[in-house]
Design an enzyme around this catalytic site. Structure first.
Site, mmCIF file in Angstrom:
data_model
loop_
_atom_site.group_PDB
_atom_site.id
_atom_site.type_symbol
_atom_site.label_atom_id
_atom_site.label_comp_id
_atom_site.label_asym_id
_atom_site.label_seq_id
_atom_site.Cartn_x
_atom_site.Cartn_y
_atom_site.Cartn_z
ATOM 1 C CE LYS A 145 -49.415 11.527 40.069
ATOM 2 N NZ LYS A 145 -48.944 12.150 41.319
ATOM 3 C CG ASP A 163 -46.250 16.457 38.815
ATOM 4 O OD1 ASP A 163 -46.415 17.522 38.181
ATOM 5 O OD2 ASP A 163 -45.116 16.036 39.126
#
Length: 274
Positions: A145, A163
């Site tokens: 991420k 997320d």
């Protein structure tokens, strides 16, 4: 007459047929339409972390774990004033850095990660943030991420940032039922061309923070409600839904102290000025 009435009653009481399952092609078309409509709603979508270079974005993204981008943005000015380069941060006194980043939470673990990744940048990459996923994920505290955030916004390399907001919305929209972020990333990457990945991530996250909230989505104020199979999970009354809108959609400050010039909302306040 009685027979006709009975037939009508039986028909009314009969269970409804389940809605026809959406084909994969129809889902892809709907997903791409959602992306196009979000692009019209959020033409100013952008990373909500303040940064001036790849190193600052990398550090800010690591700090953003388990806290808000606003809190990170309020903390990083002092952090980068004290440690402007990887060399400076690698040589920091841990207790001093911990005190600076304390407002972001988990400050001891984050200090360890930041000093570790800074040392790695100094020793293995000449003090520069690498522009490859394989190199970034080897740095302490950096996962896919974080790496995709840095690649997409500091290097222009397309990436999907999964997320909590992104994962929640793509499941609500029935693009996938996967929970694992890596699997979600793979599924969504197969729906959209690579050129859309970074901006898609910003638009979805913007929508999740402003309208499609976790606990009570503002369904009645959602511009893509007709495309959402989960419509009705939240408040459907338009007036009540509008009161749930956040950030610029609700007339409030955003998360960045230094937002882009085209951002229509108010800049966030500095630390202690809230």
């Amino acid at each position: 007459m009685k027979a006709a009435k009975a037939a009508t009653t039986a028909k009314a009481a009969a269970p409804r047929k389940a809605p026809k399952a959406e084909s994969h092609l129809a889902m892809v078309r709907r997903a791409r339409r959602i992306n196009r409509e979000l692009a019209e709603v959020y033409p100013y979508a952008h990373p909500e972390l303040d940064f001036r270079n790849p190193f600052e974005l990398l550090v800010a993204t690591v700090l953003s774990a388990q806290t808000t981008d606003l809190r990170v943005n309020q903390t990083t000015p002092a952090l980068f004033a004290a440690y402007p380069t990887p060399e400076d941060m690698a040589a920091a006194v841990p207790e001093e850095m911990e005190e600076i980043i304390r407002p972001t939470g988990f400050f001891r673990a984050k200090t360890k990660s930041l000093m570790g990744l800074s040392a790695a940048l100094r020793d293995e990459f000449g003090g520069e943030v690498p522009g490859r996923l394989d190199d970034l994920v080897k740095l302490p505290g950096v996962g896919r991420k974080t790496a995709n955030v840095v690649l997409g916004n500091a290097f222009g390399v397309p990436g999907i940032t999964v997320d909590t907001h992104f994962g929640r919305l793509v499941r609500r929209w029935k693009w996938t039922d996967e929970e694992d972020p890596v699997k979600v990333e793979a599924v969504v990457a197969g729906i959209f061309p690579k050129s859309e990945w970074t901006m898609l991530s910003h638009r979805v996250v913007f929508h999740g923070r402003r309208i499609c909230h976790a606990r009570k989505p503002a369904c009645g104020a959602c511009p893509i409600a007709p495309l959402c199979p989960s419509y009705g999970e939240g408040e459907t009354d338009p007036e009540k839904a509008r009161k749930l809108l956040k950030y610029e959609m609700g007339g409030y400050p955003g998360q960045r102290l230094s937002p882009p010039a085209d951002y229509p909302g108010k800049p966030a306040p500095a630390l202690g000025a809230e």
